[in-house]
Design a protein around this motif. Structure first.
Motif, PDB file in Angstrom:
ATOM      1  N   ALA A 175      12.478 -12.039 -12.307  1.00  0.00           N
ATOM      2  CA  ALA A 175      13.288 -13.185 -11.870  1.00  0.00           C
ATOM      3  C   ALA A 175      13.275 -13.225 -10.352  1.00  0.00           C
ATOM      4  O   ALA A 175      13.488 -12.214  -9.688  1.00  0.00           O
ATOM      5  N   GLU A 176      13.013 -14.385  -9.799  1.00  0.00           N
ATOM      6  CA  GLU A 176      12.867 -14.528  -8.359  1.00  0.00           C
ATOM      7  C   GLU A 176      14.223 -14.534  -7.648  1.00  0.00           C
ATOM      8  O   GLU A 176      15.183 -15.144  -8.121  1.00  0.00           O
ATOM      9  N   HIS A 177      14.251 -13.849  -6.510  1.00  0.00           N
ATOM     10  CA  HIS A 177      15.381 -13.970  -5.586  1.00  0.00           C
ATOM     11  C   HIS A 177      15.089 -15.162  -4.656  1.00  0.00           C
ATOM     12  O   HIS A 177      14.962 -15.003  -3.435  1.00  0.00           O
ATOM     13  N   ALA A 178      14.952 -16.325  -5.250  1.00  0.00           N
ATOM     14  CA  ALA A 178      14.483 -17.491  -4.499  1.00  0.00           C
ATOM     15  C   ALA A 178      15.466 -17.937  -3.424  1.00  0.00           C
ATOM     16  O   ALA A 178      15.071 -18.592  -2.443  1.00  0.00           O
ATOM     17  N   ASP A 179      16.753 -17.583  -3.586  1.00  0.00           N
ATOM     18  CA  ASP A 179      17.756 -18.039  -2.627  1.00  0.00           C
ATOM     19  C   ASP A 179      17.864 -17.129  -1.406  1.00  0.00           C
ATOM     20  O   ASP A 179      18.660 -17.374  -0.505  1.00  0.00           O
ATOM     21  N   LYS A 180      17.029 -16.073  -1.365  1.00  0.00           N
ATOM     22  CA  LYS A 180      17.108 -15.122  -0.256  1.00  0.00           C
ATOM     23  C   LYS A 180      15.701 -14.843   0.272  1.00  0.00           C
ATOM     24  O   LYS A 180      15.105 -13.798  -0.005  1.00  0.00           O
ATOM     25  N   PRO A 181      15.145 -15.760   1.044  1.00  0.00           N
ATOM     26  CA  PRO A 181      13.789 -15.568   1.566  1.00  0.00           C
ATOM     27  C   PRO A 181      13.748 -14.545   2.708  1.00  0.00           C
ATOM     28  O   PRO A 181      14.730 -14.347   3.427  1.00  0.00           O
ATOM     29  N   PHE A 182      12.581 -13.907   2.852  1.00  0.00           N
ATOM     30  CA  PHE A 182      12.357 -12.927   3.913  1.00  0.00           C
ATOM     31  C   PHE A 182      11.348 -13.472   4.920  1.00  0.00           C
ATOM     32  O   PHE A 182      10.477 -14.285   4.572  1.00  0.00           O
ATOM     33  N   VAL A 183      11.444 -12.995   6.142  1.00  0.00           N
ATOM     34  CA  VAL A 183      10.496 -13.338   7.196  1.00  0.00           C
ATOM     35  C   VAL A 183       9.636 -12.114   7.485  1.00  0.00           C
ATOM     36  O   VAL A 183      10.155 -10.994   7.627  1.00  0.00           O
ATOM     37  N   ILE A 184       8.331 -12.310   7.585  1.00  0.00           N
ATOM     38  CA  ILE A 184       7.410 -11.201   7.878  1.00  0.00           C
ATOM     39  C   ILE A 184       7.446 -10.908   9.377  1.00  0.00           C
ATOM     40  O   ILE A 184       7.097 -11.766  10.197  1.00  0.00           O
ATOM     41  N   THR A 185       7.886  -9.713   9.724  1.00  0.00           N
ATOM     42  CA  THR A 185       7.968  -9.334  11.148  1.00  0.00           C
ATOM     43  C   THR A 185       6.892  -8.344  11.560  1.00  0.00           C
ATOM     44  O   THR A 185       6.665  -8.142  12.747  1.00  0.00           O
ATOM     45  N   GLY A 186       6.229  -7.703  10.598  1.00  0.00           N
ATOM     46  CA  GLY A 186       5.211  -6.718  10.954  1.00  0.00           C
ATOM     47  C   GLY A 186       4.217  -6.492   9.836  1.00  0.00           C
ATOM     48  O   GLY A 186       4.517  -6.711   8.653  1.00  0.00           O
ATOM     49  N   ILE A 187       3.018  -6.068  10.217  1.00  0.00           N
ATOM     50  CA  ILE A 187       1.961  -5.708   9.258  1.00  0.00           C
ATOM     51  C   ILE A 187       1.424  -4.346   9.671  1.00  0.00           C
ATOM     52  O   ILE A 187       1.013  -4.149  10.819  1.00  0.00           O
ATOM     53  N   LEU A 188       1.448  -3.401   8.768  1.00  0.00           N
ATOM     54  CA  LEU A 188       1.017  -2.041   9.065  1.00  0.00           C
ATOM     55  C   LEU A 188      -0.505  -1.921   9.097  1.00  0.00           C
ATOM     56  O   LEU A 188      -1.217  -2.654   8.393  1.00  0.00           O
ATOM     57  N   ALA A 189      -0.992  -1.008   9.912  1.00  0.00           N
ATOM     58  CA  ALA A 189      -2.417  -0.698   9.922  1.00  0.00           C
ATOM     59  C   ALA A 189      -2.782   0.003   8.615  1.00  0.00           C
ATOM     60  O   ALA A 189      -1.947   0.640   7.977  1.00  0.00           O
ATOM     61  N   ARG A 190      -4.035  -0.116   8.231  1.00  0.00           N
ATOM     62  CA  ARG A 190      -4.477   0.443   6.960  1.00  0.00           C
ATOM     63  C   ARG A 190      -4.387   1.969   6.989  1.00  0.00           C
ATOM     64  O   ARG A 190      -4.731   2.625   7.971  1.00  0.00           O
ATOM     65  N   THR A 191      -3.930   2.525   5.872  1.00  0.00           N
ATOM     66  CA  THR A 191      -3.781   3.975   5.754  1.00  0.00           C
ATOM     67  C   THR A 191      -4.617   4.578   4.629  1.00  0.00           C
ATOM     68  O   THR A 191      -4.836   5.782   4.599  1.00  0.00           O
ATOM     69  N   GLY A 192      -5.075   3.755   3.674  1.00  0.00           N
ATOM     70  CA  GLY A 192      -5.775   4.292   2.517  1.00  0.00           C
ATOM     71  C   GLY A 192      -4.840   4.964   1.529  1.00  0.00           C
ATOM     72  O   GLY A 192      -5.275   5.760   0.700  1.00  0.00           O
ATOM     73  N   THR A 193      -3.552   4.660   1.601  1.00  0.00           N
ATOM     74  CA  THR A 193      -2.533   5.237   0.716  1.00  0.00           C
ATOM     75  C   THR A 193      -1.753   4.111   0.037  1.00  0.00           C
ATOM     76  O   THR A 193      -1.964   2.931   0.358  1.00  0.00           O
ATOM     77  N   PRO A 194      -0.824   4.430  -0.885  1.00  0.00           N
ATOM     78  CA  PRO A 194      -0.011   3.378  -1.508  1.00  0.00           C
ATOM     79  C   PRO A 194       0.814   2.566  -0.526  1.00  0.00           C
ATOM     80  O   PRO A 194       1.312   1.490  -0.895  1.00  0.00           O
ATOM     81  N   VAL A 195       0.974   3.023   0.703  1.00  0.00           N
ATOM     82  CA  VAL A 195       1.694   2.247   1.727  1.00  0.00           C
ATOM     83  C   VAL A 195       1.032   0.885   1.924  1.00  0.00           C
ATOM     84  O   VAL A 195       1.706  -0.121   2.167  1.00  0.00           O
ATOM     85  N   ASP A 196      -0.294   0.838   1.786  1.00  0.00           N
ATOM     86  CA  ASP A 196      -1.025  -0.420   2.001  1.00  0.00           C
ATOM     87  C   ASP A 196      -0.652  -1.489   0.991  1.00  0.00           C
ATOM     88  O   ASP A 196      -0.809  -2.680   1.266  1.00  0.00           O
ATOM     89  N   ARG A 197      -0.161  -1.072  -0.170  1.00  0.00           N
ATOM     90  CA  ARG A 197       0.146  -2.019  -1.240  1.00  0.00           C
ATOM     91  C   ARG A 197       1.646  -2.210  -1.419  1.00  0.00           C
ATOM     92  O   ARG A 197       2.113  -2.558  -2.505  1.00  0.00           O
ATOM     93  N   THR A 198       2.401  -1.983  -0.346  1.00  0.00           N
ATOM     94  CA  THR A 198       3.855  -2.013  -0.442  1.00  0.00           C
ATOM     95  C   THR A 198       4.459  -3.016   0.530  1.00  0.00           C
ATOM     96  O   THR A 198       3.978  -3.158   1.656  1.00  0.00           O
ATOM     97  N   VAL A 199       5.506  -3.711   0.074  1.00  0.00           N
ATOM     98  CA  VAL A 199       6.321  -4.569   0.934  1.00  0.00           C
ATOM     99  C   VAL A 199       7.557  -3.760   1.328  1.00  0.00           C
ATOM    100  O   VAL A 199       8.299  -3.298   0.462  1.00  0.00           O
ATOM    101  N   HIS A 200       7.769  -3.569   2.634  1.00  0.00           N
ATOM    102  CA  HIS A 200       8.866  -2.728   3.115  1.00  0.00           C
ATOM    103  C   HIS A 200      10.010  -3.596   3.627  1.00  0.00           C
ATOM    104  O   HIS A 200       9.796  -4.504   4.430  1.00  0.00           O
ATOM    105  N   ILE A 201      11.211  -3.301   3.135  1.00  0.00           N
ATOM    106  CA  ILE A 201      12.417  -3.980   3.624  1.00  0.00           C
ATOM    107  C   ILE A 201      13.478  -2.914   3.902  1.00  0.00           C
ATOM    108  O   ILE A 201      13.306  -1.742   3.519  1.00  0.00           O
TER     109      ILE A 201
END
Length: 419
Positions: A175-201
């Motif tokens: 179920a979408e949290h459609a009423d609470k949008p996020f703004v992208i403030t940063g993009i991490l450099a590639r690590t070759g780990t699961p961090v690359d496939r994660t959205v951090h809040i």
């Protein structure tokens, strides 16, 4: 030795079309052996490099492998959460240097969402204790700001300043949290780990998303606007797990025992390195099967070398008889065929080695970009050189069989071979 080497080279050149097939099969076997060994080594290195510099991972009592899977690899789900009071108690332990809480459960278009503190970007290490680095932008500072892993940004085509909404839960039924949008403030450099496939809040953002939710559904009539939520004190009530760094590694077992003895709630602490080794014992079966298959291909290829040389012996009996007539002894005839086999095997092995290095250099960037798998393309390791030597040595030993037969035939035939 030099005349014998020249003779062996010219004899092999006269049968080049037949031997080229053998060289190709040996090259393929070497390519598979070297390639799978390189992939196996680098895959394990990538696997064990998913987290480093963390002394303990603490979470609800469950299996050590399960705790590692959902806290580091974002696979599966926790059986229970860890209360915030336990996180604070852990942070206050005299042997603990830092604690980074992790809160999981939500997702965004198939990618896991991780709620954590800003200290995560300073404390988390991967590989050889490498720190996370922002390729663009900055870390989150307030509620409803997100930092994306490299794969998330690349595959979904996101850039700084774009808005996104997160989903409650993961999988097909979300179920979408459609009423609470996020703004992208940063993009991490590639690590070759699961961090690359994660959205951090932030943890506060995770709390804000669920403050008007219960039982996996939004409470009717209790919608909270982002503006109102920004003015609230959003203290998390529970987290999924916590990464722990100690002041001294010597205290790791005492802290682990202290966590297990907590009476407020059932918790456990695992050593990431030990849990990674346990997990590899399970997932490493596949790479052992691939290695066994490549060894079988190598055996078949070397068997082809023996069969080609044996099949050509009858056609070469007159040639061998002529060599005897001009003064070559039986041992020289045997050495000639053994040298031919060694040359063919060495040519095939070298070709396979060059192909393995070339494919590694060509496919390495693509594997890293698409799958987060970092494949080294440098000189072969000691294990790979050992495999290379084994192929050459086995090929030479395999060529001794037809050489022994040629030795006997040359003695029996003399100058009148019975073709």
């Amino acid at each position: 030795m030099k005349p014998l080497l020249t003779l062996a080279a010219r004899s092999a050149w006269n049968r080049r079309f037949t031997l080229m097939l053998t060289v190709a099969s040996i090259a393929l076997a070497t390519l598979l052996l070297m390639g799978i060994e390189r992939l196996r080594t680098d895959l394990r290195a990538n696997f064990t490099a998913a987290v480093s510099g963390t002394d303990l991972i603490v979470g609800a009592r469950t299996g050590s492998t399960q705790l590692l899977l959902y806290s580091v690899f974002r696979i599966g789900a926790a059986t229970n959460n860890m209360g915030w009071a336990s996180v604070q108690a852990l942070a206050g332990h005299r042997a603990v240097a830092w604690v980074v809480p992790l809160s999981l459960g939500d997702s965004h278009r198939g990618f896991p969402v991780l709620g954590t503190s800003a200290e995560y970007f300073e404390r988390f290490r991967y590989g050889d204790r490498q720190a996370l680095r922002l390729a663009e932008g900055r870390a989150f500072a307030t509620v409803f700001e997100a930092v994306l892993g490299a794969d998330v940004a690349e595959q979904l085509g996101y850039s700084l300043g774009q808005r996104l909404t997160l989903a409650h839960g993961s999988g097909d039924l979300v179920a979408e949290h459609a009423d609470k949008p996020f703004v992208i403030t940063g993009i991490l450099a590639r690590t070759g780990t699961p961090v690359d496939r994660t959205v951090h809040i932030s943890l506060q953002s995770m709390e804000a998303l669920h403050i008007d939710w219960t039982g996996g559904m939004q409470i009717p009539g209790l919608g909270m606007t982002p503006e109102r939520l920004r003015t609230m004190e959003l203290q998390p009530k529970a987290v999924t797990a916590a990464l722990v760094g100690l002041k001294s590694r010597a205290a790791v077992f005492s802290v682990q025992r202290w966590v297990a003895d907590q009476r407020s709630e059932p918790l456990m602490a695992i050593l990431p390195g030990v849990a990674l080794d346990e997990l590899w014992e399970v997932v490493g079966v596949g790479e052992k099967a691939l290695l066994a298959m490549s060894v079988m291909v190598g055996i078949v290829s070397l068997g082809g070398l023996v069969s080609v040389v044996l099949a050509g012996l009858n056609e070469r009996r007159r040639e061998l008889a002529v060599l005897r007539a001009v003064g070559a002894g039986p041992r020289q005839v045997m050495a000639l065929l053994a040298l031919e086999g060694a040359m063919v095997t060495l040519a095939g092995a070298l070709l396979g080695l060059l192909l393995a290095l070339g494919l590694t250099a060509a496919l390495g960037p693509w594997l890293q970009a698409r799958h987060g798998l970092v494949i080294g393309w440098g000189l072969p390791s000691a294990e790979q050189w050992a495999l290379f030597g084994a192929v050459v040595a086995t090929g030479w030993l395999a060529s001794l069989l037809p050489a022994l037969r040629a030795y006997r035939l040359s003695l029996a035939d003399g100058l009148s071979p019975r073709i």
